[in-house]
Each structure stands twice: as C-alpha cells, then as structure tokens.
Write a protein that holds these residues in place. Sequence first.
Motif, PDB file in Angstrom:
ATOM      1  N   GLU A  72       0.827  -1.212   0.000  1.00 28.63           N
ATOM      2  CA  GLU A  72       0.000   0.000   0.000  1.00 28.63           C
ATOM      3  C   GLU A  72       0.859   1.257   0.000  1.00 28.63           C
ATOM      4  OE1 GLU A  72      -2.942   0.120   3.099  1.00 28.63           O
ATOM      5  OE2 GLU A  72      -3.697  -1.881   2.581  1.00 28.63           O
ATOM      6  N   ARG A  73       1.967   1.226   0.720  1.00 27.21           N
ATOM      7  CA  ARG A  73       2.859   2.386   0.814  1.00 27.21           C
ATOM      8  C   ARG A  73       3.754   2.533  -0.410  1.00 27.21           C
ATOM      9  NH1 ARG A  73       4.239   4.290   6.159  1.00 27.21           N
ATOM     10  NH2 ARG A  73       2.780   3.449   7.648  1.00 27.21           N
ATOM     11  N   TYR A  74       4.204   1.394  -0.956  1.00 31.39           N
ATOM     12  CA  TYR A  74       5.186   1.394  -2.054  1.00 31.39           C
ATOM     13  C   TYR A  74       4.700   0.451  -3.153  1.00 31.39           C
ATOM     14  CZ  TYR A  74       7.855   3.118   1.918  1.00 31.39           C
ATOM     15  OH  TYR A  74       8.257   3.814   3.028  1.00 31.39           O
ATOM     16  N   LYS A  75       3.893   0.972  -4.042  1.00 35.26           N
ATOM     17  CA  LYS A  75       3.296   0.164  -5.116  1.00 35.26           C
ATOM     18  C   LYS A  75       4.360  -0.610  -5.887  1.00 35.26           C
ATOM     19  CE  LYS A  75      -0.924   1.453  -4.429  1.00 35.26           C
ATOM     20  NZ  LYS A  75      -1.606   0.680  -3.441  1.00 35.26           N
ATOM     21  N   GLY A  76       4.141  -1.910  -6.038  1.00 34.67           N
ATOM     22  CA  GLY A  76       5.054  -2.750  -6.792  1.00 34.67           C
ATOM     23  C   GLY A  76       6.154  -3.390  -5.968  1.00 34.67           C
ATOM     24  N   ILE A  77       6.289  -3.006  -4.690  1.00 29.43           N
ATOM     25  CA  ILE A  77       7.382  -3.547  -3.878  1.00 29.43           C
ATOM     26  C   ILE A  77       7.232  -5.040  -3.639  1.00 29.43           C
ATOM     27  CG2 ILE A  77       6.376  -3.056  -1.605  1.00 29.43           C
ATOM     28  CD1 ILE A  77       9.260  -2.309  -0.699  1.00 29.43           C
ATOM     29  N   ARG A  78       6.014  -5.518  -3.551  1.00 33.47           N
ATOM     30  CA  ARG A  78       5.831  -6.950  -3.269  1.00 33.47           C
ATOM     31  C   ARG A  78       6.437  -7.801  -4.378  1.00 33.47           C
ATOM     32  NH1 ARG A  78       0.998  -9.552  -0.160  1.00 33.47           N
ATOM     33  NH2 ARG A  78       2.030 -11.505   0.263  1.00 33.47           N
ATOM     34  N   GLN A  79       6.047  -7.532  -5.608  1.00 32.22           N
ATOM     35  CA  GLN A  79       6.526  -8.321  -6.739  1.00 32.22           C
ATOM     36  C   GLN A  79       8.013  -8.078  -7.005  1.00 32.22           C
ATOM     37  OE1 GLN A  79       4.440  -7.642 -10.395  1.00 32.22           O
ATOM     38  NE2 GLN A  79       5.732  -9.027 -11.554  1.00 32.22           N
ATOM     39  N   ASN A  80       8.451  -6.833  -6.900  1.00 30.13           N
ATOM     40  CA  ASN A  80       9.822  -6.487  -7.263  1.00 30.13           C
ATOM     41  C   ASN A  80      10.856  -6.780  -6.180  1.00 30.13           C
ATOM     42  OD1 ASN A  80       9.366  -5.407  -9.929  1.00 30.13           O
ATOM     43  ND2 ASN A  80       8.271  -3.755  -8.913  1.00 30.13           N
ATOM     44  N   VAL A  81      10.453  -6.784  -4.919  1.00 35.01           N
ATOM     45  CA  VAL A  81      11.420  -6.946  -3.834  1.00 35.01           C
ATOM     46  C   VAL A  81      10.979  -8.001  -2.819  1.00 35.01           C
ATOM     47  CG1 VAL A  81      12.624  -5.781  -1.935  1.00 35.01           C
ATOM     48  CG2 VAL A  81      12.175  -4.542  -4.055  1.00 35.01           C
ATOM     49  N   LEU A  82       9.805  -7.823  -2.232  1.00 37.13           N
ATOM     50  CA  LEU A  82       9.408  -8.622  -1.072  1.00 37.13           C
ATOM     51  C   LEU A  82       9.265 -10.114  -1.350  1.00 37.13           C
ATOM     52  CD1 LEU A  82       6.783  -6.194   0.488  1.00 37.13           C
ATOM     53  CD2 LEU A  82       9.205  -6.444   1.078  1.00 37.13           C
ATOM     54  N   ASP A  83       8.708 -10.472  -2.503  1.00 37.43           N
ATOM     55  CA  ASP A  83       8.491 -11.886  -2.803  1.00 37.43           C
ATOM     56  C   ASP A  83       9.795 -12.676  -2.911  1.00 37.43           C
ATOM     57  OD1 ASP A  83       5.751 -11.601  -2.728  1.00 37.43           O
ATOM     58  OD2 ASP A  83       5.491 -11.563  -4.901  1.00 37.43           O
ATOM     59  N   HIS A  84      10.915 -11.972  -2.989  1.00 36.10           N
ATOM     60  CA  HIS A  84      12.215 -12.633  -3.129  1.00 36.10           C
ATOM     61  C   HIS A  84      13.101 -12.405  -1.900  1.00 36.10           C
ATOM     62  CE1 HIS A  84      10.867 -12.835  -7.250  1.00 36.10           C
ATOM     63  NE2 HIS A  84      10.760 -11.525  -7.253  1.00 36.10           N
ATOM     64  N   SER A  85      12.543 -11.822  -0.851  1.00 36.54           N
ATOM     65  CA  SER A  85      13.343 -11.408   0.304  1.00 36.54           C
ATOM     66  C   SER A  85      13.149 -12.315   1.504  1.00 36.54           C
ATOM     67  CB  SER A  85      12.954  -9.982   0.718  1.00 36.54           C
ATOM     68  OG  SER A  85      13.235  -9.073  -0.316  1.00 36.54           O
ATOM     69  N   LEU A  86      14.144 -12.305   2.382  1.00 34.10           N
ATOM     70  CA  LEU A  86      14.025 -12.928   3.688  1.00 34.10           C
ATOM     71  C   LEU A  86      13.553 -11.865   4.668  1.00 34.10           C
ATOM     72  CD1 LEU A  86      17.372 -14.929   3.764  1.00 34.10           C
ATOM     73  CD2 LEU A  86      15.082 -15.825   3.345  1.00 34.10           C
ATOM     74  N   VAL A  87      12.876 -12.311   5.729  1.00 34.08           N
ATOM     75  CA  VAL A  87      12.368 -11.392   6.745  1.00 34.08           C
ATOM     76  C   VAL A  87      12.795 -11.907   8.117  1.00 34.08           C
ATOM     77  CG1 VAL A  87      10.275 -10.401   7.795  1.00 34.08           C
ATOM     78  CG2 VAL A  87      10.378 -10.772   5.315  1.00 34.08           C
ATOM     79  N   THR A  88      13.254 -10.976   8.954  1.00 33.98           N
ATOM     80  CA  THR A  88      13.550 -11.327  10.337  1.00 33.98           C
ATOM     81  C   THR A  88      12.732 -10.445  11.267  1.00 33.98           C
ATOM     82  OG1 THR A  88      15.392  -9.761  10.615  1.00 33.98           O
ATOM     83  CG2 THR A  88      15.942 -11.966   9.781  1.00 33.98           C
ATOM     84  N   ILE A  89      12.426 -11.006  12.427  1.00 32.70           N
ATOM     85  CA  ILE A  89      11.842 -10.237  13.526  1.00 32.70           C
ATOM     86  C   ILE A  89      12.782 -10.441  14.703  1.00 32.70           C
ATOM     87  CG2 ILE A  89       9.902  -9.922  15.110  1.00 32.70           C
ATOM     88  CD1 ILE A  89       8.063 -11.042  12.951  1.00 32.70           C
ATOM     89  N   ASN A  90      13.359  -9.349  15.178  1.00 35.26           N
ATOM     90  CA  ASN A  90      14.322  -9.404  16.284  1.00 35.26           C
ATOM     91  C   ASN A  90      15.425 -10.426  16.004  1.00 35.26           C
ATOM     92  OD1 ASN A  90      12.816  -7.430  17.638  1.00 35.26           O
ATOM     93  ND2 ASN A  90      11.479  -8.986  18.495  1.00 35.26           N
ATOM     94  N   LEU A  91      15.961 -10.392  14.782  1.00 37.29           N
ATOM     95  CA  LEU A  91      17.077 -11.205  14.304  1.00 37.29           C
ATOM     96  C   LEU A  91      16.734 -12.681  14.077  1.00 37.29           C
ATOM     97  CD1 LEU A  91      19.976  -9.690  16.437  1.00 37.29           C
ATOM     98  CD2 LEU A  91      19.266  -9.041  14.126  1.00 37.29           C
ATOM     99  N   ALA A  92      15.468 -13.075  14.209  1.00 37.04           N
ATOM    100  CA  ALA A  92      15.053 -14.456  13.942  1.00 37.04           C
ATOM    101  C   ALA A  92      14.301 -14.497  12.609  1.00 37.04           C
ATOM    102  CB  ALA A  92      14.158 -14.975  15.056  1.00 37.04           C
ATOM    103  N   TYR A  93      14.718 -15.407  11.717  1.00 34.25           N
ATOM    104  CA  TYR A  93      14.052 -15.522  10.426  1.00 34.25           C
ATOM    105  C   TYR A  93      12.628 -16.026  10.610  1.00 34.25           C
ATOM    106  CZ  TYR A  93      18.463 -14.709   8.081  1.00 34.25           C
ATOM    107  OH  TYR A  93      19.617 -14.129   7.633  1.00 34.25           O
ATOM    108  N   VAL A  94      11.701 -15.461   9.822  1.00 33.46           N
ATOM    109  CA  VAL A  94      10.296 -15.868   9.855  1.00 33.46           C
ATOM    110  C   VAL A  94       9.841 -16.178   8.438  1.00 33.46           C
ATOM    111  CG1 VAL A  94       9.691 -14.605  11.954  1.00 33.46           C
ATOM    112  CG2 VAL A  94       9.519 -13.457   9.748  1.00 33.46           C
ATOM    113  N   ASP A  95       8.834 -17.027   8.323  1.00 34.83           N
ATOM    114  CA  ASP A  95       8.294 -17.430   7.035  1.00 34.83           C
ATOM    115  C   ASP A  95       7.005 -16.660   6.775  1.00 34.83           C
ATOM    116  OD1 ASP A  95       7.480 -18.649   4.710  1.00 34.83           O
ATOM    117  OD2 ASP A  95       7.137 -20.611   5.603  1.00 34.83           O
ATOM    118  N   VAL A  96       7.090 -15.598   5.983  1.00 38.63           N
ATOM    119  CA  VAL A  96       5.926 -14.758   5.697  1.00 38.63           C
ATOM    120  C   VAL A  96       4.914 -15.518   4.855  1.00 38.63           C
ATOM    121  CG1 VAL A  96       5.146 -12.607   4.622  1.00 38.63           C
ATOM    122  CG2 VAL A  96       7.287 -12.661   5.886  1.00 38.63           C
ATOM    123  N   ASP A  97       5.372 -16.395   3.955  1.00 38.75           N
ATOM    124  CA  ASP A  97       4.464 -17.131   3.073  1.00 38.75           C
ATOM    125  C   ASP A  97       3.728 -18.262   3.786  1.00 38.75           C
ATOM    126  OD1 ASP A  97       5.114 -15.604   0.855  1.00 38.75           O
ATOM    127  OD2 ASP A  97       6.860 -16.850   0.411  1.00 38.75           O
TER     128      ASP A  97
END
Length: 98
Positions: free
Chosen positions: A45-70
């Motif tokens: 919503e904030r950055y149109k196109g970020i999901r397809q161009n960046v997020l879908d290929h990225s790793l995510v951490t919360i407090n240095l622990a990897y999480v599975d967004v999918d």
Amino acid sequence: MTTPKPPPGHFNILYFASAGSYTAKNVEALPAPLPLSELFGQLEERYKGIRQNVLDHSLVTINLAYVDVDGDEEGDETKKVVIQEGDEVAIIPPVSSG
C-alpha cells in the motif's frame, strides 16, 4: 550506525539492499501490533510494486530471527505471529556476488 528507537506504539522496519533503494529509506517506524501475515500488504500500500519487485524474493527477520511470511497461505504458525511494539523487522533481499 545506530537504529533509532521506534516511537511508542510502533516497530522499526529495516530495509536492506534493493528494499532500501525501492523505499528510499533505511529504516521506518510502522504502527504495532501488526500480524505478520499483513506486513507485505501494508508495505505494498505504501510502495506500489514492492511486493513483486522486492518482497516476494526477500528474507524477513523479527528481532534477528528468520520468519516465514508465506507460511500463512497454508494456515500455519504465521497467522499467530504478531509484530509487537518495539520489535525490529528486517527486509533482506537476495544479494548477488560477482
């Protein structure tokens, strides 16, 4: 570089590599709590196109622990993960080496 503490009721999201280029930010505070399953939608919503161009290929951490967004697509643990006030979330796109 020290990351600023998020304001009350918020968490920090750190953008690395292409995520930082896409948002033109290194860090941003977002309102908490936020279910992990809604994070990518909020960023899209904030950055149109970020999901397809960046997020879908990225790793995510919360407090240095990897999480599975999918993981929420299968109805597993991700629906239970909620980003809390004061948490630090990092978006880590793949980095190529040469």
